[in-house]
Design an enzyme around this catalytic site. Structure first.
Site, PDB file in Angstrom:
ATOM      1  N   HIS A 115       0.819  -1.217   0.000  1.00 33.96           N
ATOM      2  CA  HIS A 115       0.000   0.000   0.000  1.00 33.96           C
ATOM      3  C   HIS A 115       0.851   1.264   0.000  1.00 33.96           C
ATOM      4  CE1 HIS A 115       1.214  -1.262   3.907  1.00 33.96           C
ATOM      5  NE2 HIS A 115       1.171   0.001   4.281  1.00 33.96           N
ATOM      6  N   ASP A 279      -5.718  -2.534  -2.189  1.00 36.14           N
ATOM      7  CA  ASP A 279      -4.476  -1.749  -2.148  1.00 36.14           C
ATOM      8  C   ASP A 279      -3.559  -2.032  -3.340  1.00 36.14           C
ATOM      9  OD1 ASP A 279      -3.705  -4.309  -1.461  1.00 36.14           O
ATOM     10  OD2 ASP A 279      -2.065  -3.612  -0.197  1.00 36.14           O
TER      11      ASP A 279
HETATM   12  C1  G16 Z   1       1.952  -6.254   5.828  1.00 36.90           C
HETATM   13  C2  G16 Z   1       1.810  -7.622   6.435  1.00 36.90           C
HETATM   14  C3  G16 Z   1       0.662  -7.662   7.395  1.00 36.90           C
HETATM   15  C4  G16 Z   1       0.813  -6.575   8.443  1.00 36.90           C
HETATM   16  C5  G16 Z   1       0.966  -5.229   7.763  1.00 36.90           C
HETATM   17  C6  G16 Z   1       1.292  -4.123   8.738  1.00 36.90           C
HETATM   18  O1  G16 Z   1       0.859  -5.994   5.007  1.00 36.90           O
HETATM   19  O2  G16 Z   1       1.618  -8.605   5.437  1.00 36.90           O
HETATM   20  O3  G16 Z   1       0.620  -8.920   7.985  1.00 36.90           O
HETATM   21  O4  G16 Z   1      -0.279  -6.547   9.295  1.00 36.90           O
HETATM   22  O5  G16 Z   1       2.023  -5.285   6.835  1.00 36.90           O
HETATM   23  O6  G16 Z   1       2.506  -4.401   9.345  1.00 36.90           O
HETATM   24  P1  G16 Z   1       3.233  -3.331  10.247  1.00 36.90           P
HETATM   25  O7  G16 Z   1       2.252  -2.998  11.340  1.00 36.90           O
HETATM   26  O8  G16 Z   1       4.458  -4.025  10.737  1.00 36.90           O
HETATM   27  O9  G16 Z   1       3.522  -2.123   9.405  1.00 36.90           O
HETATM   28  P2  G16 Z   1       1.063  -5.418   3.540  1.00 36.90           P
HETATM   29  O10 G16 Z   1      -0.324  -5.274   2.995  1.00 36.90           O
HETATM   30  O11 G16 Z   1       1.769  -4.113   3.746  1.00 36.90           O
HETATM   31  O12 G16 Z   1       1.899  -6.429   2.832  1.00 36.90           O
END
Ligand code: G16
Length: 545
Positions: A115, A279
């Site tokens: 995202h 996203d």
């Molecule tokens: C990633 C991970 C998710 C996590 C999120 C936020 O999502 O795959 O499991 O919940 O990041 O992580 P953090 O709180 O460490 O920033 P994505 O959609 O960014 O791949």
């Protein structure tokens, strides 16, 4: 005959994968050999890769096309027999996960910073997924990091760029490159899980309108195929459906702040009945009703409670799981259903072993991620279709479904406060001090509530036995309330501190309150203990979701 070149290189010290792969600014990835080093470290972590198949694709952001060509040439020089690549180098994260599984591939490389914004000044990322289709577990990412710090050379085939615009097979030295339609297999899978006839009837009724915002990211073509072509939603149901390398200058993060246009449309005079967004790489989702936002934690709980109404899950759920900071609304549903509910650290990779072992069927996170055992990634469009199937069966507004859920199970008021772009040292020091204060907290009264327990979350994977420590500070106020603090593992600029607030309200007469007001005393109590505002020099969080 194309020849393999071995190129001398110097290691970079900063290639440690975070919550979800290696994420950095585009300009970091543009440093000499930066991408090549990391990809070679991935390959070197798996000597048994030789003769295997690799799945490859990305979310189409800036630098995707160039990186795909480099990785293809490196795969050919590193013993892969076949690479299955999405047309034009495009695959959503869940579609890549599905392809890895149906092809029995050795693994897959997904290019995405999820995202995070794209474009030359934005972010880029590389994720490695293992043979079950899911993100590499921590032991693997740590091995990749260790190799990257010692790396002295990488191997690459000398060859021209391949044309990836049309499905078919190509040769690259000793390797076959198979270009596939990125959408077809995935759309077929969705058709097997959900009741497309019923969903089509909902659109045909003329009584239901939907708006799906693809945010100029990867899901546009998927949503157009499934919603507008296979389900007969009117053209225009999918907005911002053309993937763009810079996401049209937007921030492809489906939440109340970054998907503002959709939120406004859903609050407008002629608002559609159902709003949704996904996203950058298609694994996140946001669900909206008319003038109504469904928190990701509630969405997960509602899906679990209603899974029996959807064909793919009619046989019942083996169990469910949520990441620790996600609200405990899911736990109540699991208790009612008499199934296990697992609490894992943040990061989709922690669900993989539970899904593989058949212990859980559904899982999700507060960070707009929901998924099931159909793939090994969270899946944005899948969650939207699950909701759509539910709406087609129940023929009630989104808001009515959620309010009925609260009446039955109680409401978990929930918010996440993000403090972004912080100086990493004071942010880490704040958490360190709080960690030290944890033993003194139980028994103290804060914000009108008594602390029942306070700890630093640690997790032992019940299947693999792998242990993960320091996964977030929890301050618990019995069943009634909870605050969690942790540092994000996905940011690329400074540190991001996340504060997660939750308060349980069983009384239906109190289900219509403003979450910000309900949670304000809890936020103030945390501030009093941890000194967020004073120590971070911030008056308020940058983003509240
Ligand atoms: C990633 C991970 C998710 C996590 C999120 C936020 O999502 O795959 O499991 O919940 O990041 O992580 P953090 O709180 O460490 O920033 P994505 O959609 O960014 O791949």
């Amino acid at each position: 005959m194309a020849s393999v070149r071995t190129v001398a290189t110097t290691p970079y010290p900063d290639q440690r994968p975070g919550t979800s792969g290696l994420r950095k600014r585009v300009r970091v990835f543009l440093q000499p050999n930066y991408l090549e080093n990391f990809v070679q470290a991935i390959f070197d972590a798996f000597p048994e890769r030789r003769g295997g198949t690799l799945v490859l694709g990305g979310d189409g952001r800036h630098h995707n096309a160039e990186a795909i060509q480099v990785i293809l040439r490196m795969a050919a020089a590193n013993g892969f027999e076949r690479v299955v690549v999405g047309r034009d180098g495009i695959l959503s994260t869940p579609a890549a996960s599905h392809l890895i599984r149906v092809r029995g591939a050795f693994g897959g490389i997904i290019l995405s910073a999820s995202h995070n914004p794209g474009g030359p000044e934005g972010d880029f990322g590389v994720k490695y997924n293992v043979g079950n289709g899911g993100p590499a577990p921590e032991a693997v990412t740590e091995r990749i990091w260790a190799i990257s710090r010692e790396l002295r050379e990488y191997r690459i085939l000398e060859a021209e760029d391949l044309p990836l615009g049309r499905p078919g097979e190509l040769r690259l030295g000793p390797m076959t490159v198979e270009v596939v339609d990125p959408v077809a297999d995935y759309a077929d899978l969705m058709e097997r899980l959900f009741d497309f006839d019923r969903m089509r009837a909902l659109f045909d009724s003329g009584l239901f309108r939907m708006r799906y915002d693809a945010m100029h990211a990867v899901t546009g073509p998927y949503a157009r195929e499934i919603l507008e072509r296979r389900l007969g939603a009117p053209p225009g149901t999918v907005v911002n459906g053309e993937p763009l390398p810079d996401f049209g200058g937007g921030h492809p993060d489906p939440n109340l702040v970054h998907a503002r246009a959709l939120v406004e449309a859903m609050h407008g005079r002629d608002a559609p009945d159902f709003g949704a967004a996904s996203d950058g790489d298609g694994d996140r989702n946001m669900i909206l009703g008319r003038r109504f936002f469904v928190t990701p934690s509630d969405s997960l709980a509602v899906l679990a409670a209603n899974a029996h109404r959807v064909p793919g899950y009619a046989r019942g759920l083996a169990g469910v799981a949520r990441s620790m900071p996600t609200s405990r609304a899911l736990d109540r549903v699991a208790a009612r259903l008499g199934i296990d509910c697992y609490e894992t650290p943040t990061g989709w990779k922690f669900f993989g072993s539970l899904l593989d072992a058949g212990r859980i069927t559904l899982c999700g996170e507060e960070s707009f991620g929901t998924g099931s055992d159909h793939v090994r990634e969270k899946d944005g469009l899948w969650a939207v279709l699950f909701w759509l199937n539910l709406l087609a069966v129940r023929r009630e507004p989104v808001e009515a479904i959620v309010r009925a859920h609260w009446r039955e199970h109680g409401r978990h008021y929930y918010q996440r406060h993000d403090y972004e772009g912080l100086d990493p040292d004071p942010a880490a020091a704040l958490l360190e001090d709080l960690r030290r204060a944890l033993p003194s907290l139980p028994g103290r009264r804060l914000g009108g509530l008594e602390v029942s327990a306070a700890d630093d979350f640690a997790y032992t994977d019940p299947v693999s036995g792998e242990r993960s420590e320091r996964q977030g500070i929890r301050i618990l106020f019995g069943e009634e309330a909870r605050a969690v603090l942790r540092l994000s593992g996905t940011g690329t600029a400074g540190a991001t501190l996340r504060l997660y607030l939750e308060r349980y309200e069983p009384d239906p007469a109190r289900h219509g309150l403003d979450p910000g007001e309900v949670l304000a005393p809890l936020a103030a109590a945390v501030d009093a203990i941890a000194g967020l505002r004073a120590r971070l020099g911030r008056e308020r969080p940058d983003v509240v979701t």
